[in-house]
Every structure is written in C-alpha cells, then in structure tokens.
Design a protein around this motif. Structure first.
Motif, PDB file in Angstrom:
ATOM      1  N   ILE A  17       0.841  -1.192   0.000  1.00  0.00           N
ATOM      2  CA  ILE A  17       0.000   0.000   0.000  1.00  0.00           C
ATOM      3  C   ILE A  17       0.879   1.246   0.000  1.00  0.00           C
ATOM      4  N   ASN A  18       0.556   2.148  -0.907  1.00  0.00           N
ATOM      5  CA  ASN A  18       1.322   3.377  -1.040  1.00  0.00           C
ATOM      6  C   ASN A  18       0.894   4.349   0.064  1.00  0.00           C
ATOM      7  N   LEU A  19       1.858   4.781   0.889  1.00  0.00           N
ATOM      8  CA  LEU A  19       1.474   5.525   2.079  1.00  0.00           C
ATOM      9  C   LEU A  19       1.565   7.038   1.948  1.00  0.00           C
ATOM     10  N   THR A  20       2.617   7.551   1.319  1.00  0.00           N
ATOM     11  CA  THR A  20       2.832   8.983   1.484  1.00  0.00           C
ATOM     12  C   THR A  20       2.730   9.845   0.232  1.00  0.00           C
ATOM     13  N   ALA A  21       3.162   9.350  -0.914  1.00  0.00           N
ATOM     14  CA  ALA A  21       3.147  10.219  -2.099  1.00  0.00           C
ATOM     15  C   ALA A  21       2.816   9.399  -3.335  1.00  0.00           C
ATOM     16  N   PRO A  22       2.157  10.012  -4.323  1.00  0.00           N
ATOM     17  CA  PRO A  22       1.849   9.256  -5.538  1.00  0.00           C
ATOM     18  C   PRO A  22       3.127   8.839  -6.259  1.00  0.00           C
ATOM     19  N   ILE A  23       3.128   7.661  -6.847  1.00  0.00           N
ATOM     20  CA  ILE A  23       4.297   7.211  -7.598  1.00  0.00           C
ATOM     21  C   ILE A  23       3.844   6.662  -8.941  1.00  0.00           C
ATOM     22  N   ARG A  24       4.827   6.555  -9.854  1.00  0.00           N
ATOM     23  CA  ARG A  24       4.569   5.875 -11.115  1.00  0.00           C
ATOM     24  C   ARG A  24       5.428   4.639 -11.178  1.00  0.00           C
ATOM     25  N   LEU A  25       4.845   3.574 -11.687  1.00  0.00           N
ATOM     26  CA  LEU A  25       5.514   2.282 -11.736  1.00  0.00           C
ATOM     27  C   LEU A  25       5.592   1.791 -13.166  1.00  0.00           C
ATOM     28  N   ARG A  26       6.715   1.149 -13.520  1.00  0.00           N
ATOM     29  CA  ARG A  26       6.795   0.409 -14.777  1.00  0.00           C
ATOM     30  C   ARG A  26       6.485  -1.043 -14.415  1.00  0.00           C
ATOM     31  N   VAL A  27       5.457  -1.612 -15.012  1.00  0.00           N
ATOM     32  CA  VAL A  27       5.034  -2.960 -14.636  1.00  0.00           C
ATOM     33  C   VAL A  27       6.071  -3.985 -15.049  1.00  0.00           C
ATOM     34  N   VAL A  28       6.474  -4.831 -14.126  1.00  0.00           N
ATOM     35  CA  VAL A  28       7.468  -5.863 -14.398  1.00  0.00           C
ATOM     36  C   VAL A  28       6.801  -7.231 -14.509  1.00  0.00           C
ATOM     37  N   SER A  29       5.820  -7.479 -13.663  1.00  0.00           N
ATOM     38  CA  SER A  29       5.090  -8.740 -13.792  1.00  0.00           C
ATOM     39  C   SER A  29       3.671  -8.535 -13.272  1.00  0.00           C
ATOM     40  N   THR A  30       2.752  -9.320 -13.808  1.00  0.00           N
ATOM     41  CA  THR A  30       1.349  -9.160 -13.452  1.00  0.00           C
ATOM     42  C   THR A  30       0.759 -10.503 -13.042  1.00  0.00           C
ATOM     43  N   GLY A  31      -0.401 -10.443 -12.434  1.00  0.00           N
ATOM     44  CA  GLY A  31      -1.192 -11.644 -12.121  1.00  0.00           C
ATOM     45  C   GLY A  31      -0.420 -12.691 -11.344  1.00  0.00           C
ATOM     46  N   HIS A  32      -0.393 -13.922 -11.885  1.00  0.00           N
ATOM     47  CA  HIS A  32       0.235 -15.027 -11.165  1.00  0.00           C
ATOM     48  C   HIS A  32       1.743 -14.877 -11.078  1.00  0.00           C
ATOM     49  N   GLU A  33       2.305 -14.016 -11.929  1.00  0.00           N
ATOM     50  CA  GLU A  33       3.754 -13.864 -11.948  1.00  0.00           C
ATOM     51  C   GLU A  33       4.259 -12.984 -10.813  1.00  0.00           C
ATOM     52  N   THR A  34       3.367 -12.234 -10.187  1.00  0.00           N
ATOM     53  CA  THR A  34       3.818 -11.325  -9.136  1.00  0.00           C
ATOM     54  C   THR A  34       4.216 -12.109  -7.898  1.00  0.00           C
ATOM     55  N   GLN A  35       4.847 -11.382  -6.975  1.00  0.00           N
ATOM     56  CA  GLN A  35       5.267 -12.014  -5.729  1.00  0.00           C
ATOM     57  C   GLN A  35       4.067 -12.590  -4.997  1.00  0.00           C
ATOM     58  N   VAL A  36       2.976 -11.807  -4.965  1.00  0.00           N
ATOM     59  CA  VAL A  36       1.770 -12.276  -4.297  1.00  0.00           C
ATOM     60  C   VAL A  36       1.235 -13.508  -4.999  1.00  0.00           C
ATOM     61  N   GLY A  37       1.268 -13.486  -6.338  1.00  0.00           N
ATOM     62  CA  GLY A  37       0.773 -14.616  -7.111  1.00  0.00           C
ATOM     63  C   GLY A  37       1.575 -15.870  -6.819  1.00  0.00           C
ATOM     64  N   ARG A  38       2.904 -15.701  -6.748  1.00  0.00           N
ATOM     65  CA  ARG A  38       3.754 -16.861  -6.472  1.00  0.00           C
ATOM     66  C   ARG A  38       3.507 -17.383  -5.070  1.00  0.00           C
ATOM     67  N   LEU A  39       3.255 -16.431  -4.151  1.00  0.00           N
ATOM     68  CA  LEU A  39       2.983 -16.822  -2.769  1.00  0.00           C
ATOM     69  C   LEU A  39       1.700 -17.650  -2.714  1.00  0.00           C
ATOM     70  N   SER A  40       0.694 -17.250  -3.491  1.00  0.00           N
ATOM     71  CA  SER A  40      -0.549 -18.038  -3.466  1.00  0.00           C
ATOM     72  C   SER A  40      -0.309 -19.422  -4.050  1.00  0.00           C
ATOM     73  N   ALA A  41       0.577 -19.509  -5.053  1.00  0.00           N
ATOM     74  CA  ALA A  41       0.903 -20.829  -5.601  1.00  0.00           C
ATOM     75  C   ALA A  41       1.550 -21.688  -4.522  1.00  0.00           C
ATOM     76  N   LEU A  42       2.407 -21.035  -3.728  1.00  0.00           N
ATOM     77  CA  LEU A  42       3.077 -21.725  -2.621  1.00  0.00           C
ATOM     78  C   LEU A  42       2.035 -22.248  -1.637  1.00  0.00           C
ATOM     79  N   VAL A  43       1.033 -21.397  -1.362  1.00  0.00           N
ATOM     80  CA  VAL A  43      -0.034 -21.775  -0.448  1.00  0.00           C
ATOM     81  C   VAL A  43      -0.762 -23.004  -0.972  1.00  0.00           C
ATOM     82  N   GLU A  44      -1.082 -22.960  -2.276  1.00  0.00           N
ATOM     83  CA  GLU A  44      -1.812 -24.085  -2.843  1.00  0.00           C
ATOM     84  C   GLU A  44      -1.007 -25.364  -2.747  1.00  0.00           C
ATOM     85  N   ALA A  45       0.278 -25.252  -3.057  1.00  0.00           N
ATOM     86  CA  ALA A  45       1.133 -26.427  -2.996  1.00  0.00           C
ATOM     87  C   ALA A  45       1.185 -26.973  -1.581  1.00  0.00           C
TER      88      ALA A  45
END
Lengths: 51, 840
Positions: free
Chosen positions: B398-426
């Motif tokens: 969560i962005n707390l203090t100032a607006p930022i711009r991001l260049r997307v590196v990975s989306t959906g299942h490829e993100t860290q959160v996505g990989r973590l959910s895969a870990l959970v499923e496994a």
C-alpha cells in the motif's frame, strides 16, 4: 379390505407427486439461497408515504 | 410492516441543533464535524456525499430505508463524494471477464458490494431499478454480499451503475467465482433431490413396515401381505438404485484406491439386502428388508448433506472477503493521460500511477516519485519501506505517502503475491492426508463385520441355506454403520454450527480432533497478537501541548500522523483537554520529517529527533524520558519555542486480551511460540509483554522461512499456526491446523482451516475449549454406537434378531446418536451475537 388395492397405490402416487413438486422447486433454484428471501418477503411492497 | 417503517421517518422531527451537542449525520448517523453544521438547515450532513445520497433516496420515494435501518439498529454506510469515474467497469477486458450477456440482449454482472451488511441494504439495493433508469433488476445475496445486477446496455453503462452504488455508500467490485458458485448450486440441487427421494421412500417404507409388523402379530390375509411386500419392494428399489447409487460409487472408488471405507460395507449390505428382499418378495416368503434399507440410505445421505453444507458455508464466507491486489489500475497511455483499467488489462512494460492509500496493482519498478510502502501483508514488517526511482515494489503493497509511477514488471500469477498463493496451494496439497476419525473407525469395523458375517454364514450353513443367508443379511443390516457413520459428522456439524454463531468458521471436519491434541501453537505478531495499527504507547512531558499537536497532525495524511491524531484525541478527552486548539496561524509540513505551526506567538514543532535537532531545538529533557520506554517504537518529539517539552512513543500495541490468551493456552498444555517477520527487538518486546518465552520467539523470518519452521515443528508434534497476513498463508496451509484471525488477507483465509470473524484473540481460547468439548461428544457418540453394534452383531450372529427386534433397534440407535449429537454444547450460546456474524 380390498380398498387397500386402490388406497395404497393412490397414497404412493400422492407421495410421488409431492416429491415431484419438491424436485421441481429445487431444479428451478428456489432452494439455492435461503438467507435473503425471508427479508425480501417482508419488504416486497414499497412503503407508501402517508399524506 | 412497511407502512410502519415509512411513517416512522416521515413523522420524525427535523433535528434541531443545540450548541455544544454532538450532531448526527442525517444519512450515515456519524457525527457531523463542527465546521459543517449549518444551523439554518433542518438536517445536518457529515459530507456532501451523504447529503447527495439522502436527497437521492428521498427523491425516489425510498425513505423507508432509514426506518428499516433504525428498526434493525444499524446505519447506512457513509456515502462518498463522487470523484471516481469508475470507467474501468466499461473497459473491454473487464466486460469480457465479468459480464454475462443474456439471451434477451440484457447484460448481467455479479458485483461484490462491501457495504452490504443488513436487510436494509438488501431493501435499498433491490430498488436500484427505481434509482437508475436502465437497470432491469438487482438481486442481493445478503450472506455473500453479492448483488446480481441485470441492465440494458443501450440505456445505461455499467460504470454509471457502479457510480450510483458508490454514491449511496456501497463500493462495488466484480465478485468473480461464477463457475465456483454455479458448481455449488449444481451439487446442492443434486443432493437435495436425492434427499427428497430417499426421504419419501424411507417414510413410506416405514409406514408399510408398521402394517406388516402389525400383521405379523395379529394375522394378515396373504394377498394383502403380498401387496404390502410388493409396494415395499418398489420403494426399496427406487431408493437403492436412485439415491443409494452414491454409496456404490463411493465403494467403487474406495476399492480402486484400495482404502477401506465405510461405503464398501454399506454397499455390500445394501446390495445383499436389496437382492435378498427382491428374491423373497418374488417367492412370497422370508424376510424383506426394504424399510431398514430405505431408512439407512436416507439417514446417511442426511449426514453427508450436513457435512457438505457446513463446508460450503464456511468457504463462501471466506470467499467474499477482500482480495489483496486491487481490481483497478490507473494506466498512463501513450499521450500521457491516465486511464482506469482493470488489472487484467495490464501488460509488462505498462506505466501505472498509484495514488496515496491505494494498493499496487502489479509488481513494478518505480520510475518517478519517492514514497513509503506498507508491505506488511507480504513481509510482516510493520514499519513503512521507503522506495525511490529504480526500486522495485511488490503488488499488494500500500502506497502511504506520495503518488508514484511504476513500470510494470510482472502481473497476475507472476507477481510475488501470485507466487505466494501458488506456494499456499502447494502447501495445502502436500498436507499429510488425515483420515477422519469415523473413517478410521469404520475401516476396522468393516473388517470385523465382514469376518463375523462370514462366520455366521458358515456356522448356520448346516441348519439350512435359507436360514444361514437370512441371519447373515440380518447381521449386515443391523450392524448398522448408521450410528457409527452419523455420530461423528453429526456432532461435528452441530458443533461447527454453534461455532459459526460464535464467529468461528470451521472449514474442515478434522479440526476438532486435531485441536483436542496438544502441541505447539505459533502465533504471528503483527495483526494477531498486536492490533496491527500504530497507537500511542507512552507519553512524556507536558500534556498541555497535546491539543496543539493534535490539530497539527490532523492536517497531515501520513499514517503516523493519523494514528497520533487519533490516539491523542482519546487521550486529551480523558484529561479534560478535549477542546480542540484554535487553528494555527501558520502551518508548514515537511514530508517525511515533521510539521511546524504557529499559534499566536507560540511555535510548536513536532517530528523526528534528527529533524528537530537540525532546527536547533533543545533536546536535553529527552534522554530521561527515553530511558524506560518500550523498545521498538516510533518516537515523535514536540518542541515549544525551541525547547522539547513532550515525547510521544507510538507502537503496535499488543491486543488487550493477548496476555490472557497466551496464559490460558499455556495452562491448557500448549507450547506457545511467536513467529514474526518483524525485526527481532520489536518481536521480543511484544513477546515479553504478552508472556511468551524468549526462546520460543522466531523473528525476522520470510514467508518461506515461516513455512520451514512449521514443517520442521510438525515432524515431531502437532502444530497450530495462528496468523493473518499473506506472509502467513503458506505457513497456515502447512500447519496441522491454520487459524486465520479477523481482518486477514484473503490468501491466508483460503489457506486456513479455521477463520475467526470476531476481532481479537478471545475466539481462539473459545475454539480450543470448544474443540475439547466437541471431541468428548464425538467419543461419547462413538462409544454408544459401538456398544449398540457389538450387542446387535452378537444377537444377529446367534440368529436372535427377529424382524421386530431389528425394527426397534434400528431407529433406537439412530435416534440416540442424533439426540446425543444435537444436545451437546461445545460452544455455548451467547445472546450478544447477532445473526450478522459474518460482518467484517
């Protein structure tokens, strides 16, 4: 006692009809959700403002 | 009823404003800020959003909403001012994924609406067609907080609908899980139909059996007896071939996988009994068993259906909870304009903007802006992480203090959160399969019964084939796994139902069994043992500056400032300093450092030590104050006219009941440990506060390491994990029992077997005590059904089970088991729990 020959099949048919009605109700989705419809029944009529 | 609802509101006196009195918003009933009270008006509103919602509701003749709210003692969600275009709802990627086209040209969408919490919400939202032209119908599912909206795409756009919902205070997002919910409805309907058929057969077969038993005593004409037997045979055949087929399929699967299962003995009994009954009906002599068989099928199906419902109910409530990654991203297109798109439309290389307070929609690299990110859900770290150009930032933070711009590196299942959910499923899949108590017992029972049955057949063979077969079938039927098969699932279902009313959702039948053993409980720190929010831990110095500090901090959006302002509000009220200070004559904010303000000729500055020192403040008083302060807190100093006069220590406070809970667990025989991703000194300080031994604190661990700790512990003993964040999810799934606490992230809820909907840890002790009681009840039920079975099998083997005895024993055993299971009180009732226990 030969009335049994009529009464028993008739009773079974009635029972079968009730089951068929229930199956129809289930298939038409009436038992899919049981929590919201009770509220809906109470609220269905829009309240009329009192003049 | 509706007439009463409406009149209550229309007759209400307009709120008159008296000075110095708290005024409630006419819409959401929250207090109206003093600056917004307009004495000349009839009604007061806390914001323009509420005013707009109030006018909209009254303008469409739906004022009954407020009366229903009042009746239910709840209040409408605070409406928000329209700043969002909700244009992402009209994006092709969104429509393709979430909108269903109906054959008649209308569109349908299932929206998860967060604000739905009571019947009044149902009432208002189902009037949506009156609030917005073009909407054809809206159906609300209160339990799941899902609204199914159908609309005419030519007359109105989905974004308009979303905006209208939002203007009423209901934020909507796509519900997803269409296939899952359809699958559940299919299974539910199939089981209900089977139950209905089995129940009708069982009831009628029982009635026929009563007639036949009566005839057995008092004599009956042969042709009547034949008719009754024929009718029984018809009912029995229907029941055995229709609903009974479930058991043959189960038995077949069990045979194929070579696991002893209750279904094998059941199928054997059903098939043998059914065939013998048919043969005997044909011959006109000998026993028929159709009444018992029909009853068996019905009772067992009932038990299975209860289990199915209970598992689904818990799963559904979990599924509606908030997802971690937002469904909307602000993408910057080629011309440099910001467009709102659904996250599904993001591709690698896109540029997205993240506003303050929003969660990051994808993993990316910061290309402009410097801000603090709250990554606590991913790492467990409660302090913000500073990111600047070129740093990578994970989705879900969560962005707390100032607006930022991001260049997307990975989306959906490829993100860290996505990989973590895969870990959970496994981790959930690799969990050692625990054979349920009843299945294990029935595996042994099955073998015993088959051996005894073979013995009986052999022993009675010399006296005649007919008699031998009769006694053997009597044994197979009367050795009823009915009681055995029903006792455990019924007790579990009843106990889980009671638990659900107490705000404890249990998704797996083996939880009670597992929790009744002792082992190690690992507790997560942030959000579990602590509240997860910063709050004032201690205060030193001159209290009279507090109102001024509060006024200054209220002007800032930084989370530390917000929590300070909030807790100062409570503190100053206690000291009789609740009057807010006048507004500062001058106000200056130094992002990330502090804030300065001038009140008349008094200068107040509050911020970090280094910043105040750089501004030349006299810090001499501070050392003494900090000497005995708790470790691990954010420190804010206040200087008045160049001299530090007060110090606030902010920290993540342990929950009030944390210490008592830990003590109770330790007394009950559990080893209690703490597993935290946070820095070790913070973790140790909290552990000391709540009474966890320092040797059982493992701090500074990554999600993978948490998983490793759980795996290592579970090799030697029973492991329970209690946590809330995504960083706990894998550990929750790997533990023997994972318990997710209120406010947790969806991934952790999916991974956990138990979800506590009540805030705090009170439910945890309740759950553990309840599990012990439920296990007692289960054991009692099993003991009873074993006693019954041993008696019945012995009698049957000796050839002493007459049809009459069977008729008495069968229902008696089932009834006693049902009575025992339903009368248990694993989780005592409480009058304070309302039906909306699922409310977040």
């Amino acid at each position: 006692m030969s009335v049994l020959y009529i009464a028993l099949p008739a009773a079974l048919l009635l029972g079968g009809a009730a089951v068929a009605a229930f199956v129809w109700a289930v298939r038409s989705g009436q038992l899919d959700e049981l929590e919201t419809p009770p509220f809906r029944a109470v609220f269905e009529d829009p309240p009329r403002p009192r003049e | 009823m509706p007439a009463e609802f409406s009149s209550a509101v229309l007759d209400a006196e307009p709120a008159t404003v008296r000075p110095g009195e708290a005024v409630e918003c006419a819409h959401c009933v929250l207090p109206v800020p003093p600056g917004l009270i307009a004495v000349e008006r009839d009604r007061q509103f806390c914001c323009h959003g509420c005013e707009a919602a109030y006018e909209l509701i009254h303008g469409t003749d739906l004022a009954g909403y407020y009366a229903i709210c009042e009746q239910l003692d709840t209040h409408p969600p605070q409406a928000v001012e329209l700043s969002d275009s909700c244009e992402e709802f009209d994006h092709p990627a969104f429509i393709e994924r979430h909108v269903r086209m109906l054959p008649d040209g209308r569109c349908e969408v299932r929206l998860l609406v967060d604000g739905i919490h009571c019947a009044a919400c149902v009432w208002l939202l189902e009037k949506l067609p009156r609030l917005l032209r073009g909407v054809v119908s809206a159906r609300v599912d209160l339990a799941r907080r899902v609204a199914r909206v159908q609309w005419d795409a030519d007359a109105v756009s989905l974004s308009t609908i979303a905006r209208r919902l939002r203007s009423l205070g209901y934020a909507a997002r796509p519900a997803g899980g269409d296939a899952e919910s359809d699958g559940f409805h299919q299974a539910n309907r199939r089981q209900l139909v089977q139950l209905a058929i089995a129940g009708a057969c069982a009831g009628n077969a029982m009635l026929l059996a009563v007639a036949m038993y009566a005839g057995w005593f008092s004599g009956i004409a042969d042709d009547h007896s034949r008719l009754l037997r024929l009718a029984s045979a018809v009912l029995g055949t229907v029941s055995l071939l229709g609903p009974g087929a479930t058991f043959y399929r189960g038995a077949w699967n069990a045979l194929r996988t070579r696991t002893p299962h209750m279904d094998i003995s059941l199928s054997l009994g059903l098939a043998a009994g059914g065939l013998m009954g048919l043969v005997n009906t044909w011959r006109g002599t000998g026993e028929i068993y159709f009444d018992s068989l029909c009853m068996l099928v019905f009772v067992l199906l009932t038990g299975r259906y209860m289990q199915f419902r209970q598992q689904r109910r818990a799963a559904e409530r979990v599924a509606v909870l908030r997802g971690l990654v937002p469904c909307i991203a602000s993408r910057i297109n080629g011309e440099g304009r910001v467009e709102r798109v659904p996250v599904e439309a993001l591709v690698v290389g896109d540029l997205v903007e993240v506003r303050v307070g929003d969660a990051l929609p994808a993993d990316g690299t910061v290309v402009s802006g410097t801000t603090q990110l709250d990554e606590s859900l991913l790492t467990g770290e409660s302090a913000g992480v500073r990111v600047a150009d070129g740093d990578s930032a994970p989705a879900g933070a969560i962005n707390l203090t100032a607006p930022i711009r991001l260049r997307v590196v990975s989306t959906g299942h490829e993100t860290q959160v996505g990989r973590l959910s895969a870990l959970v499923e496994a981790a959930s899949l690799s969990r050692t399969p625990l054979v349920e108590l009843a299945n294990r017992a029935s595996g042994v029972f099955l073998i015993v019964v088959l051996v005894v049955a073979a013995g009986t057949l052999a022993a009675w063979w010399p006296t005649g084939v007919d008699q031998a077969v009769d006694h053997t079938i009597a044994l197979l039927i009367v050795a009823c796994p009915c009681a055995l098969g029903l006792a455990t699932p019924l007790t579990i279902a009843v106990a889980s139902g009671q638990a659900a009313r107490r705000g404890i959702l249990i998704r797996s039948g083996d939880v009670f069994e597992l929790l009744s053993r002792r082992g190690t409980i690992w507790l997560d720190k942030t959000g579990t043992l602590t509240t997860g929010d910063l709050s004032l831990r201690s205060f030193h110095g001159d209290r009279s500056v507090a109102p001024f500090v509060r006024t200054l901090e209220e002007g800032i959006a930084h989370p530390v400032a917000r929590s300070l302002a909030r807790t100062l509000g409570c503190l100053t009220a206690r000291d009789g300093l609740s009057e807010p200070s006048p507004l500062p004559d001058e106000f200056q904010y130094f992002p990330g450092l502090g804030v300065a303000g001038r009140f008349g000729d008094m200068r107040i500055e509050c911020g970090s030590r280094r910043w105040l020192e750089s501004r030349g403040a006299d810090m001499s008083a501070v050392e003494l104050w900090l000497a005995d302060s708790p470790a691990a807190a954010t420190t804010i100093h206040v200087s008045r006219d160049g001299r530090v006069v007060a110090t606030f220590l902010l920290g993540d406070a342990p929950r009030d009941e944390a210490r008592d809970t830990v003590t109770a667990l330790q007394q009950a025989g559990w080893r209690v440990g703490m597993l935290s991703g946070d820095q070790s000194d913070i973790a140790r300080a909290v552990a000391r506060d709540v009474g966890i031994e320092p040797s059982r604190v493992i701090a500074g661990v990554l999600p993978e390491e948490k998983l490793e700790v759980i795996r290592r512990t579970s090799e030697t003993e029973q492991v329970v994990m209690v946590g809330d964040g995504v960083n706990d999810a894998a550990a929750l799934a790997a533990a023997d029992v994972g318990i997710a606490v209120q406010g947790g992230a969806e991934a952790s809820l999916r991974a956990a077997k138990v979800y506590l909907t009540q805030p705090g840890l009170g439910s945890l002790t309740e759950l553990l005590a309840g599990s012990d009681r439920a296990m007692h009840a289960i054991r009692r039920g099993l003991a009873l059904s074993f006693a019954y079975n041993i008696t019945a099998v012995t009698l049957a083997a000796c050839g002493m089970v007459t049809p009459l005895l069977a008729a008495v024993l069968m229902p008696l055993s089932s009834l006693s088991v049902i009575a025992l299971a339903t009368m248990q009180r694993a989780f005592p009732h409480s009058s304070t729990m309302a039906t909306n226990g699922s409310r977040p």
